[in-house]
Design an enzyme around this catalytic site. Structure first.
Site, PDB file in Angstrom:
ATOM      1  CG  ASP A 194      -1.921   1.126   1.207  1.00  0.00           C
ATOM      2  OD1 ASP A 194      -2.630   1.258   0.201  1.00  0.00           O
ATOM      3  OD2 ASP A 194      -1.991   1.881   2.200  1.00  0.00           O
ATOM      4  NE  ARG A 195       3.415   3.074   4.820  1.00  0.00           N
ATOM      5  CZ  ARG A 195       2.963   4.033   5.604  1.00  0.00           C
ATOM      6  NH1 ARG A 195       2.617   5.191   5.078  1.00  0.00           N
ATOM      7  NH2 ARG A 195       2.838   3.834   6.895  1.00  0.00           N
ATOM      8  CG  MET A 275      -9.312   8.400   3.839  1.00  0.00           C
ATOM      9  SD  MET A 275     -10.743   8.417   2.724  1.00  0.00           S
ATOM     10  CE  MET A 275     -10.508   9.981   1.891  1.00  0.00           C
ATOM     11  NE  ARG A 276      -0.352   5.555   2.308  1.00  0.00           N
ATOM     12  CZ  ARG A 276      -0.455   4.860   3.427  1.00  0.00           C
ATOM     13  NH1 ARG A 276      -0.990   3.666   3.410  1.00  0.00           N
ATOM     14  NH2 ARG A 276      -0.024   5.360   4.567  1.00  0.00           N
ATOM     15  CB  ALA A 277      -6.704   4.504  -2.885  1.00  0.00           C
TER      16      ALA A 277
END
Length: 651
Positions: A194-195, A275-277
């Protein structure tokens, strides 16, 4: 002088090149993960990017690449005086080797100055070298867990903290993180996956003309690297100038509300976590607009950003295919609804179904051949394959003894040269890794006193201390599964497949290699040679058919040969043999005698026998193996805890 392959000369790989260029324009996107089969020029493309990046202005003499316009106030080489003439240098591409030590990555005490000058000084690591440049990790999926943790912390905060060996240092570490990997060698931890801001799947072209052009260009480069690079110099300059212009334009690009609604609608439609996406998509869309020379984000920018930012964030199950692209129809529907808020047709939107965007619960991964290996689906006399039952959480099955530096993972305990610091000890022979603080502490009592003359450090052999590190290792988990006709009675095979699938899930989480041996009829078959790809194992398991007699001894002999071959190939990786059978041996020699040849291998026998008449062969088999027999229903975590404590395994 080593001449790199020109970025502009790369044939194909349009998504990969675009993802890298967008990150060059806006490093805040968060980097690129490049997934693909071997031999697809992943590393070549990444290394060629560095030549296009604008030069970096740094404080002269600063080992941490401080920006003269805004020097880091906590820089270990600071404080820096204002008004100094800046020094420019090319942007760096720093490669992080898979086998790097924690000292090499984070930095450590400068041994030379400590021993010669008696002062504590910090020696910067790769995180400091990569600041304001590119940090490239080849085979990032094979990186040790403790190094992954360092990367996660630095990538999240843009700062590296080093607390070790009496040194406390904080320095800036903002870099473009690029990783390449071959999915056949195992997948990434979800946290690291995900990073990465963007992810790209790379495959070799199937167009003969394009493949011929790739070969033609590579041969020309190998014959005359300097001349070939010179022919593409103009194209390289144009790309570099375009990156610099896009960086200048980036702050002026606006993100309209309708485009932002499109971004959030797409992320919600694909059910991504966190919410990173959303943030990555917004930054990528803005960077794309700047790259294209526009001052406002368009729906097309959002669409392209979604294709690059979402595929690796949609994975819900370890057996899903992470490289699967987005459902284009679903993407267009989400964008259409977001850009037309007054449209009432949303109430009539069709139901996509529970598994619309995945390969299905136990199905074979994309790219798997339709025909199963011998002894699996479609074999003579075999019943139609049953789908596995739902997987569940299992308890840890692991060697009780401590290993000696096996491959990094999360199963058995191990000591060696990698892992976290766990103290120091007096070496029992050759000194492997010096623990300097402990050595200095041991030498401190005789640095002063009678008979002491001269300066410098007085160091005796008995003062030497060796660093002690502890970690977790990965194991080879070899499944030996009974696929005979007796196993197909009622719905037992569905439960057995669900149990093995659960153990595969556990192996994935613990970064093990897995193998699958099946036996039925007259012989045993290696359905899957040991691999780090649990997707392959789950696909073969789903297609496993049943039928015929039970050659249990043949299955054990085949498992013995597989383990012997793997011991030669990877002697540090300790095996764990999991035999799944109902013990209804009906073909071949006595399996108990065969099992004694495997004594000493950590083993568990999963007993699938049921009914009023029980032969108890699984228990005798486990005793011959020196392992433990457990009932199929005891595999669940709630039932297995007490049993696992009694397992005695030999390293």
């Amino acid at each position: 002088m080593i001449v790199g392959y020109p970025f502009s000369a790369v044939v194909g790989h349009d998504d990969l090149k675009l993802a890298l260029l967008l990150n060059a324009v806006s490093p805040a996107i968060g980097g690129v993960l490049v997934r693909g089969e071997k031999g697809t020029a992943k590393s070549t493309v990444v290394r060629s990017l560095a030549a296009l990046l604008p030069e970096v202005a740094v404080v002269a003499g600063c080992r941490f690449s401080c920006d003269p316009a805004a020097p880091d106030p906590s820089c270990p080489d600071g404080p820096h005086e204002s008004g100094l003439s800046p020094q420019t240098r090319p942007a760096r591409l720093v490669e992080l080797p898979v086998g790097a030590s924690e000292d090499r990555v984070a930095g450590s005490l400068d041994l030379e100055r400590a021993l010669t000058e008696g002062v504590k000084a910090f020696e910067p690591g790769l995180l400091a070298a990569a600041h304001r440049g590119v940090l490239y990790v080849d085979e990032v999926n094979l990186l040790h867990d403790h190094l992954v943790d360092l990367l996660l912390d630095a990538a999240a905060m843009g700062v590296a903290h080093v607390e070790r060996e009496g040194v406390s240092v904080r320095h800036a570490a903002r870099f473009l993180l690029v990783g390449t990997m071959n999915p056949e060698e195992g997948e990434l931890r979800p946290q690291l996956l995900d990073r990465f801001g963007l992810a790209v799947e790379v495959r070799a072209s199937r167009d003969p003309a394009e493949r011929a052009e790739v070969v033609r260009r590579r041969l020309a480069f190998d014959a005359d690297p300097a001349g070939y690079t010179g022919a593409y110099a103009a194209g390289e300059r144009d790309l570099a100038q375009r990156i610099a212009a896009a960086r200048e334009r980036l702050p002026a690009v606006t993100l309209p509300d309708d485009a932002l609604r499109g971004i959030t609608a797409v992320c919600a439609a694909f059910d991504v976590e966190g919410m990173r996406a959303d943030l990555v998509m917004a930054r990528a869309a803005v960077a794309l607009a700047a790259w294209e020379g526009r001052d406002e984000v368009t729906p097309g920018d959002v669409r392209t950003a979604a294709r690059l930012a979402l595929p690796h964030r949609r994975r819900r199950d370890p057996f899903d295919d992470p490289g699967q692209g987005l459902d284009e129809e679903r993407l267009e529907q989400a964008l259409s609804e977001a850009l037309s808020p007054d449209d009432d047709s949303g109430d009539d939107a069709p139901d996509d179904g529970p598994d619309d965007d995945g390969p299905g619960g136990g199905g074979a991964p994309d790219g798997e051949p339709a025909d199963a290996p011998p002894g699996e689906g479609g074999g003579t006399g075999g019943r139609r394959p049953e789908s596995p039952g739902a997987p569940y959480r299992t308890r840890l099955l692991a060697p009780e003894t401590v290993g000696r530096g096996g491959p990094a993972g999360r199963r058995g305990r191990t000591t060696g040269e990698s892992g976290r610091a766990a103290g120091a000890r007096t070496p029992d022979g050759r000194l492997r890794r010096l623990d300097l603080p402990a050595t200095l502490a041991a030498a401190a009592p005789h640095q002063r006193g009678r008979g002491r003359t001269g300066s410098g450090l007085v160091l005796r052999r008995e003062d030497l201390r060796e660093a002690l590190r502890e970690g977790r290792e990965s194991n080879l988990v070899l499944f030996c599964v009974d696929a005979s006709g007796s196993m197909a009675a009622r719905t037992r095979m569905r439960a057995v497949k669900g149990a093995v699938l659960s153990l595969l899930l556990d192996a994935y989480q613990r970064r093990d290699k897995v193998g699958l041996v099946t036996f039925r009829g007259e012989e045993a078959t290696v359905a899957l040679p040991p691999t780090s790809s649990v997707e392959l194992a789950s696909g073969r398991l789903a297609r496993l058919a049943t039928g015929g007699r039970t050659p249990l001894a043949a299955g054990l002999r085949r498992a013995e040969r597989v383990l012997a071959a793997e011991r030669l190939r990877d002697p540090r990786r300790r095996p764990l043999l999991v035999v799944v059978t109902d013990g209804r041996h009906t073909n071949g020699p006595d399996p108990v005698i065969t099992a004694r040849r495997l004594a000493g291998v950590a083993s568990v026998v999963v007993d699938c026998e049921h009914g009023p008449v029980r032969l108890g062969l699984a228990g005798r088999l486990a005793a011959a193996l020196g392992g433990t027999a457990i009932r199929l229903e005891e595999l669940a975590a709630d039932h297995l805890a007490a049993v696992v404590r009694d397992v005695r395994k030999v390293a």
